[in-house]
Design a protein around this motif. Structure first.
Motif, PDB file in Angstrom:
ATOM      1  N   PRO A  76      72.844  39.105 -37.734  1.00  0.00           N
ATOM      2  CA  PRO A  76      72.804  38.908 -39.187  1.00  0.00           C
ATOM      3  C   PRO A  76      73.210  40.121 -40.011  1.00  0.00           C
ATOM      4  N   ASP A  77      72.889  41.335 -39.536  1.00  0.00           N
ATOM      5  CA  ASP A  77      73.063  42.505 -40.395  1.00  0.00           C
ATOM      6  C   ASP A  77      73.203  43.749 -39.527  1.00  0.00           C
ATOM      7  N   ILE A  78      73.887  44.779 -40.031  1.00  0.00           N
ATOM      8  CA  ILE A  78      73.997  46.029 -39.284  1.00  0.00           C
ATOM      9  C   ILE A  78      73.316  47.188 -40.009  1.00  0.00           C
ATOM     10  N   SER A  79      72.932  46.979 -41.272  1.00  0.00           N
ATOM     11  CA  SER A  79      72.326  48.063 -42.043  1.00  0.00           C
ATOM     12  C   SER A  79      70.835  48.211 -41.751  1.00  0.00           C
ATOM     13  N   ASP A  80      70.172  47.117 -41.406  1.00  0.00           N
ATOM     14  CA  ASP A  80      68.742  47.143 -41.089  1.00  0.00           C
ATOM     15  C   ASP A  80      68.535  47.827 -39.736  1.00  0.00           C
ATOM     16  N   MET A  81      67.576  48.750 -39.661  1.00  0.00           N
ATOM     17  CA  MET A  81      67.344  49.503 -38.430  1.00  0.00           C
ATOM     18  C   MET A  81      66.902  48.614 -37.274  1.00  0.00           C
ATOM     19  N   PHE A  82      66.266  47.500 -37.578  1.00  0.00           N
ATOM     20  CA  PHE A  82      65.889  46.572 -36.510  1.00  0.00           C
ATOM     21  C   PHE A  82      67.143  46.104 -35.771  1.00  0.00           C
ATOM     22  N   TYR A  83      68.133  45.636 -36.520  1.00  0.00           N
ATOM     23  CA  TYR A  83      69.361  45.147 -35.900  1.00  0.00           C
ATOM     24  C   TYR A  83      70.174  46.284 -35.301  1.00  0.00           C
ATOM     25  N   ALA A  84      70.104  47.460 -35.918  1.00  0.00           N
ATOM     26  CA  ALA A  84      70.818  48.620 -35.373  1.00  0.00           C
ATOM     27  C   ALA A  84      70.316  48.946 -33.967  1.00  0.00           C
ATOM     28  N   ASN A  85      69.012  48.809 -33.751  1.00  0.00           N
ATOM     29  CA  ASN A  85      68.452  49.076 -32.424  1.00  0.00           C
ATOM     30  C   ASN A  85      68.805  47.979 -31.425  1.00  0.00           C
ATOM     31  N   ILE A  86      68.921  46.746 -31.897  1.00  0.00           N
ATOM     32  CA  ILE A  86      69.413  45.668 -31.033  1.00  0.00           C
ATOM     33  C   ILE A  86      70.829  46.008 -30.571  1.00  0.00           C
ATOM     34  N   ILE A 301      62.503  46.507 -29.318  1.00  0.00           N
ATOM     35  CA  ILE A 301      63.765  46.090 -29.925  1.00  0.00           C
ATOM     36  C   ILE A 301      64.946  46.420 -29.018  1.00  0.00           C
ATOM     37  N   TYR A 302      65.034  47.669 -28.577  1.00  0.00           N
ATOM     38  CA  TYR A 302      66.117  48.085 -27.690  1.00  0.00           C
ATOM     39  C   TYR A 302      66.120  47.253 -26.409  1.00  0.00           C
ATOM     40  N   GLU A 303      64.918  47.013 -25.883  1.00  0.00           N
ATOM     41  CA  GLU A 303      64.778  46.256 -24.635  1.00  0.00           C
ATOM     42  C   GLU A 303      65.289  44.828 -24.785  1.00  0.00           C
ATOM     43  N   MET A 304      65.151  44.249 -25.975  1.00  0.00           N
ATOM     44  CA  MET A 304      65.649  42.895 -26.207  1.00  0.00           C
ATOM     45  C   MET A 304      67.166  42.839 -25.995  1.00  0.00           C
ATOM     46  N   GLY A 305      67.874  43.809 -26.589  1.00  0.00           N
ATOM     47  CA  GLY A 305      69.323  43.858 -26.405  1.00  0.00           C
ATOM     48  C   GLY A 305      69.704  44.109 -24.960  1.00  0.00           C
TER      49      GLY A 305
END
Length: 341
Positions: A76-86, A301-305
């Motif tokens: 969904p997004d690249i600016s949010d740190m949650f998605y950045a860690n994914i 979060i990282y582990e999910m990716g």
């Protein structure tokens, strides 16, 4: 006399085959790490590829039924740190396993999600990892019929045969709410995320479940939507305060909203945690450096990716993956945004 070098931009598999004096199929086997080529010939071809700095055309290889060595990520997004860690988890693991990342963002827009799902095909990527809000069964059917291996992150498909990596959001939210209750809080406000997000709904359910366990009455006036952003979390907290409803704690369904809530409370002259305790969710980097440092629910979060890529690569290689749903656990991180009353 050694063969004249060909410009990299025009280099083809045929050119490599001619220089090595082998068939095009043999070069293709080496590029795709397939068996059936002697070590001597394999080394010879790899040396030529390195000497000429040959970069395979991924689209052409995909159309030819060969691996592109690209993994697609819909997010969904690249600016949010949650998605950045994914993204970090997906990219690092992909590179480690010999794949490149092809990233497309949807900006959490339903139409854009549909376009992206339809866009990806075998000529672009060998497999697909999907994080989305508005996925419908028909688009899951499109992916299934395309034959592209795919894995969902943070989305529980109805079809039990579809691969997914999830976090136990409900359990994490239950723990956050129960933690506040253990500190003596009875009037706990809740900042919910996007109305269409599955994880937001699960966190709300965990919040309500904890209230019911301790026989606390659920007050809908203590629930406001912060849409998972700092700005909306700030505005949602302002709305809570304007209602004049009594609350001594806030559970925000993500850290971004919790950070916005702290700002709103400070503007109103309220201290965290002396006047209002706050718990967030995600454990993004900013949660440990704001003032006060935020108590939060940490999800891997990282582990999910990482897990999603590991499953996807096995599917790409046509290996058996028995466990179709991976459920990762959360944990409470205690810092200084909560106080016993």
């Amino acid at each position: 006399m050694p063969p004249q070098k060909i410009k990299n931009s025009k280099m083809t598999i045929n050119d490599i085959a001619k220089i090595a004096n082998v068939s095009k199929a043999t070069v293709s086997y080496v590029l795709n790490d397939k068996p059936g080529v002697s070590d001597e010939i394999r080394t010879k071809i790899k040396n030529i590829i390195e000497e000429y700095n040959y970069v395979p055309n991924s689209a052409a290889r995909g159309l030819a039924g060969e691996k592109t060595h690209f993994i697609g990520l819909v997010i969904p997004d690249i600016s949010d740190m949650f998605y950045a860690n994914i993204i970090r988890g997906v990219e690092k693991t992909s590179n480690k396993l010999g794949f490149f990342l092809n990233l497309l963002t949807t900006h959490a827009q339903a139409e854009r999600e549909q376009q992206v799902i339809k866009l990806f095909n075998k000529s672009m990527v060998d497999g697909l990892i999907v994080m989305a809000y508005y996925l419908k069964d028909q688009y899951i059917d499109i992916l299934t019929e395309s034959g592209i291996p795919f894995v969902f992150i943070d989305y529980p498909p109805k079809n039990e045969e579809i691969y997914s990596v999830l976090v136990d959001n409900e359990s994490g939210a239950f723990e956050a709410t129960e933690y506040l209750i253990s500190l003596g809080h009875k009037n706990i406000a809740f900042l919910e995320g996007s109305k269409v997000a599955w994880d937001s709904k699960a966190r709300f359910e965990g919040y309500v479940k904890a209230l019911k366990k301790h026989v606390f009455e659920f007050n809908p006036n203590l629930v406001e939507n912060g849409n998972f952003t700092k700005e909306e979390g700030y505005l949602a907290t302002k709305r809570l305060l304007s209602k004049k409803e009594k609350f001594t704690a806030i559970f925000a369904a993500n850290d971004q909203m919790a950070i916005g809530a702290i700002r709103a409370l400070k503007e109103e002259g309220l201290k965290v945690p002396d006047d209002v305790s706050i718990v967030g969710f995600d454990n993004i980097e900013a949660s440990s450096i704001i003032e006060p440092p935020l108590t939060t629910i940490s999800q891997p979060i990282y582990e999910m990716g990482k897990k999603a890529v590991e499953i996807l690569v096995r599917l790409i290689n046509k290996e058996e993956v028995k466990e179709k749903k991976i459920m990762l656990k959360t944990r409470l991180i205690e810092r200084h945004s909560c106080k016993k009353i």
